[in-house]
Design an enzyme around this catalytic site. Structure first.
Site, PDB file in Angstrom:
ATOM      1  N   ARG A 225       0.838  -1.215   0.000  1.00 18.31           N
ATOM      2  CA  ARG A 225       0.000   0.000   0.000  1.00 18.31           C
ATOM      3  C   ARG A 225       0.865   1.254   0.000  1.00 18.31           C
ATOM      4  O   ARG A 225       0.588   2.207  -0.721  1.00 18.31           O
ATOM      5  CB  ARG A 225      -0.942  -0.035   1.202  1.00 18.31           C
ATOM      6  CG  ARG A 225      -2.027  -1.033   0.966  1.00 18.31           C
ATOM      7  CD  ARG A 225      -2.897  -1.349   2.149  1.00 18.31           C
ATOM      8  NE  ARG A 225      -3.769  -2.438   1.699  1.00 18.31           N
ATOM      9  CZ  ARG A 225      -4.516  -3.197   2.481  1.00 18.31           C
ATOM     10  NH1 ARG A 225      -4.525  -2.989   3.775  1.00 18.31           N
ATOM     11  NH2 ARG A 225      -5.260  -4.153   1.968  1.00 18.31           N
ATOM     12  N   PHE A 348      -6.715  -1.664  -6.675  1.00 20.12           N
ATOM     13  CA  PHE A 348      -5.896  -2.803  -6.207  1.00 20.12           C
ATOM     14  C   PHE A 348      -5.133  -2.481  -4.915  1.00 20.12           C
ATOM     15  O   PHE A 348      -5.199  -1.380  -4.410  1.00 20.12           O
ATOM     16  CB  PHE A 348      -5.012  -3.395  -7.288  1.00 20.12           C
ATOM     17  CG  PHE A 348      -4.055  -2.479  -8.020  1.00 20.12           C
ATOM     18  CD1 PHE A 348      -3.527  -1.361  -7.437  1.00 20.12           C
ATOM     19  CD2 PHE A 348      -3.666  -2.799  -9.320  1.00 20.12           C
ATOM     20  CE1 PHE A 348      -2.636  -0.564  -8.108  1.00 20.12           C
ATOM     21  CE2 PHE A 348      -2.773  -2.000 -10.008  1.00 20.12           C
ATOM     22  CZ  PHE A 348      -2.268  -0.888  -9.399  1.00 20.12           C
ATOM     23  N   GLU A 349      -4.461  -3.495  -4.409  1.00 23.29           N
ATOM     24  CA  GLU A 349      -3.760  -3.408  -3.109  1.00 23.29           C
ATOM     25  C   GLU A 349      -4.761  -3.056  -2.000  1.00 23.29           C
ATOM     26  O   GLU A 349      -4.467  -2.267  -1.097  1.00 23.29           O
ATOM     27  CB  GLU A 349      -2.654  -2.356  -3.194  1.00 23.29           C
ATOM     28  CG  GLU A 349      -1.341  -2.795  -2.571  1.00 23.29           C
ATOM     29  CD  GLU A 349      -0.588  -3.842  -3.380  1.00 23.29           C
ATOM     30  OE1 GLU A 349      -0.911  -4.044  -4.578  1.00 23.29           O
ATOM     31  OE2 GLU A 349       0.312  -4.485  -2.811  1.00 23.29           O
ATOM     32  N   GLY A 350      -5.956  -3.666  -2.082  1.00 23.30           N
ATOM     33  CA  GLY A 350      -7.064  -3.301  -1.191  1.00 23.30           C
ATOM     34  C   GLY A 350      -7.773  -2.105  -1.785  1.00 23.30           C
ATOM     35  O   GLY A 350      -7.149  -1.051  -1.972  1.00 23.30           O
TER      36      GLY A 350
END
Ligand SMILES: Cc1cc2nc3c(=O)[nH]c(=O)nc-3n(C[C@H](O)[C@H](O)[C@H](O)COP(=O)(O)OP(=O)(O)OC[C@H]3O[C@@H](n4cnc5c(N)ncnc54)[C@H](O)[C@@H]3O)c2cc1C
Length: 514
Positions: A225, A348-350
């Site tokens: 993140r 993406f990446e949460g």
């Protein structure tokens, strides 16, 4: 990195975008020769073992060509870190030297078609075999670098229950790839499904322990993140540079666009948000560099900076298109691609929704451990108003928890109100902390940026508190909390003009638009 990307990657940006065979893979290999893939690999395995603040800078500077940057980011981040943190000495010795030089490219295969945000609900199976190994079966979706990766970190469930990470080399029989996804942006990056059709691996393929896959998945995602935030910062600076150049050269009604107040507003606001994103990225990277710090200690900060930086990028690319008028809509100018490339960073990446919820869930856990820490003191801010905003944010969170509870289930919107206030606080505070360390005109511009962001955070807190009070049906909550919302009497219009003029005159570039 900056010299390499400009001299050796940028000339191939269109070839990358068309996914011409071997181009991106070749550039990663070349980056490896220069040591640009070695940052996250420890020195004993041929790497450089760089601090997070330096690797973040590499991700930022790579983002001049976002498809290259994503490949680099995934390889060095989630493609390598699970092995660095959870690998055995034998696994590290086998794979890390090649990952550091680019002879091997890494990929991270967690998501599935029906397990995206809820990634730990993966359905891929790892059945035990009689020789102590495992047979992997299932399909992974959206795997970055899949088209040319040599080593996949694959997550599958042992006994249909225990999520476990496995190291799976590309040439393992039974592993095949889907076709390239046709994407809105980042078209040059490789994104494919991974089919596991009875892939046989030995017990030495287990990364970490059986059932500890959540750690191998989530710890690297925290750093991921931060890395995505650094990339968003770099992409935002590139888009701002394009917007400034265009505003300087394009004339309408006898003036350069940069003379118009509404264009100055955009440029000034873009600069303020990027300055703040930069302050947050390197603040969090510095925190992560604290010796002996557990990697999940700063999960909240990693989520906050990911949300802020990717949404700042969203604003910047959108306004960069607007500054270009009709030409912004044409592929002949670079901002159209920048606009398309930026969008996925909020997914993406949460997703940013999941990251907003993560902040409150992690905070509730901290309180459970007797801690509710909302940042440090803020030297340099006149009147200590950031401190007031911090107290107000803490009060708001405690009110929500008292009236509704700490669980986010069924209360996502009120949790998000709290997160919004925390983001505003952390952003303003980071901007101020950094401004206090600067000097001369640079400090004046930084203070302008910090004041703009602080005024925005206060305005947002005001509107969020009305929404919260009305939702709770309790005017008293609104009256009690809103009394404390700072009302900075600050001329943001003139501040944005000053920032815009400095950008147009190139005076401010070392700090805002490099
Ligand atoms: C270009 C690209 C590259 C990628 N690279 C990789 C990779 O290398 N490796 C990998 O493993 N994955 C990768 N992914 C997958 C990515 O991580 C997922 O797309 C992402 O986690 C979201 O999952 P999803 O697409 O299934 O959306 P969903 O989870 O279905 O979400 C859809 C929407 O619902 C919201 N939502 C979902 N659950 C909740 C909830 N509980 N509460 C509130 N809102 C919710 C989301 O925020 C989103 O707005 C990549 C994706 C893309 C597009």
């Amino acid at each position: 990195m900056e010299r390499f990307v400009r001299a050796e990657v940028l000339p191939f940006a269109d070839a990358i975008e068309r996914q011409e065979t071997g181009v991106l893979r070749g550039l990663l290999h070349r980056a490896g020769e220069l040591g640009l893939l070695a940052g996250t690999v420890p020195t004993e395995y041929g790497g450089l073992g760089l601090p997070r603040s330096v690797t973040a800078l590499l991700y930022e500077r790579a983002a001049v060509v976002p498809s290259f940057a994503l490949a680099h980011n995934v390889h060095c981040g989630v493609g390598t870190l699970p092995l660095v943190w959870f690998g055995t000495a034998e696994q590290k010795a086998r794979y890390l030297p090649g990952l550091a030089t680019g002879e091997r490219i890494g990929a991270f295969a967690l998501s599935e078609a029906n397990a995206g945000s809820d990634a730990l609900a993966a359905r891929c199976r790892a059945e035990r075999t009689s020789d102590g190994g495992f047979r992997l079966t299932g399909t992974k979706a959206w795997i970055t670098n899949a088209g040319f990766a040599d080593l996949f970190t694959v997550f599958a469930k042992v006994d249909s229950t225990h999520l476990t990470a496995f190291l799976v080399p590309r040439d393992t029989p039974g592993l095949t790839l889907g076709r390239e996804e046709e994407k809105m942006g980042l078209r040059g990056s490789s994104t494919r499904a991974l089919f596991l059709d009875g892939v046989m691996v030995g017990p030495d393929a287990i990364l970490g322990e059986i059932g500890a896959g959540h750690r191998a998945a989530l710890y690297p995602l925290n750093i991921g993140r931060l890395n995505i935030a650094a990339g968003a910062l770099g992409a935002g600076k590139t888009a701002l540079r394009h917007a400034v150049r265009y505003a300087r050269n394009r004339r309408q009604s006898g003036h350069p666009l940069a003379d118009f107040g509404l264009i100055q507003h955009k440029l000034g606001e873009m600069a303020a948000r990027l300055y703040t994103a930069e302050s947050m990225v390197y603040r969090v990277a510095g925190l992560l560099d604290t010796p002996g710090m557990p990697v999940d200690e700063y999960a909240i900060e990693c989520a906050l900076v990911k949300v802020y930086a990717t949404e700042a990028l969203g604003y910047v690319v959108d306004e960069a298109v607007q500054v270009h008028g009709g030409y912004g809509f044409a592929e002949a100018y670079p901002v159209a691609r920048a606009y398309r490339d930026a969008r996925v960073s909020r997914i993406f990446e949460g997703t940013n929704e999941i990251n907003r919820l993560t902040v409150m869930e992690q905070l509730a856990r901290r309180v459970g451990k007797g801690r509710l820490d909302l940042g440090t003191s803020s030297p340099g801010h006149p009147g200590g108003e950031v401190a007031i905003l911090r107290t107000l944010t803490r009060e708001t969170i405690l009110t929500v928890w008292e009236k509704i509870g700490t669980a986010t289930d069924g209360n996502q919107e009120t949790a998000a109100i709290c997160t919004e206030m925390i983001i505003g606080l952390f952003a303003a505070e980071s901007a101020w902390l950094r401004a206090a360390q600067l000097a001369g005109p640079t400090q004046e511009w930084a203070e302008d940026a910090a004041n703009i962001v602080f005024a925005d955070a206060c305005a947002l807190a005001h509107s969020q508190l009305i929404a919260l009070g009305a939702h709770l049906g309790d005017r008293g909550v609104w009256q009690r909390l809103s009394v404390d919302v700072p009302e900075p009497w600050f001329d943001a219009i003139s501040a944005r003009r000053r920032l815009a003029n400095a950008l147009v005159e190139d005076a401010v570039s070392p700090i805002f638009a490099r």
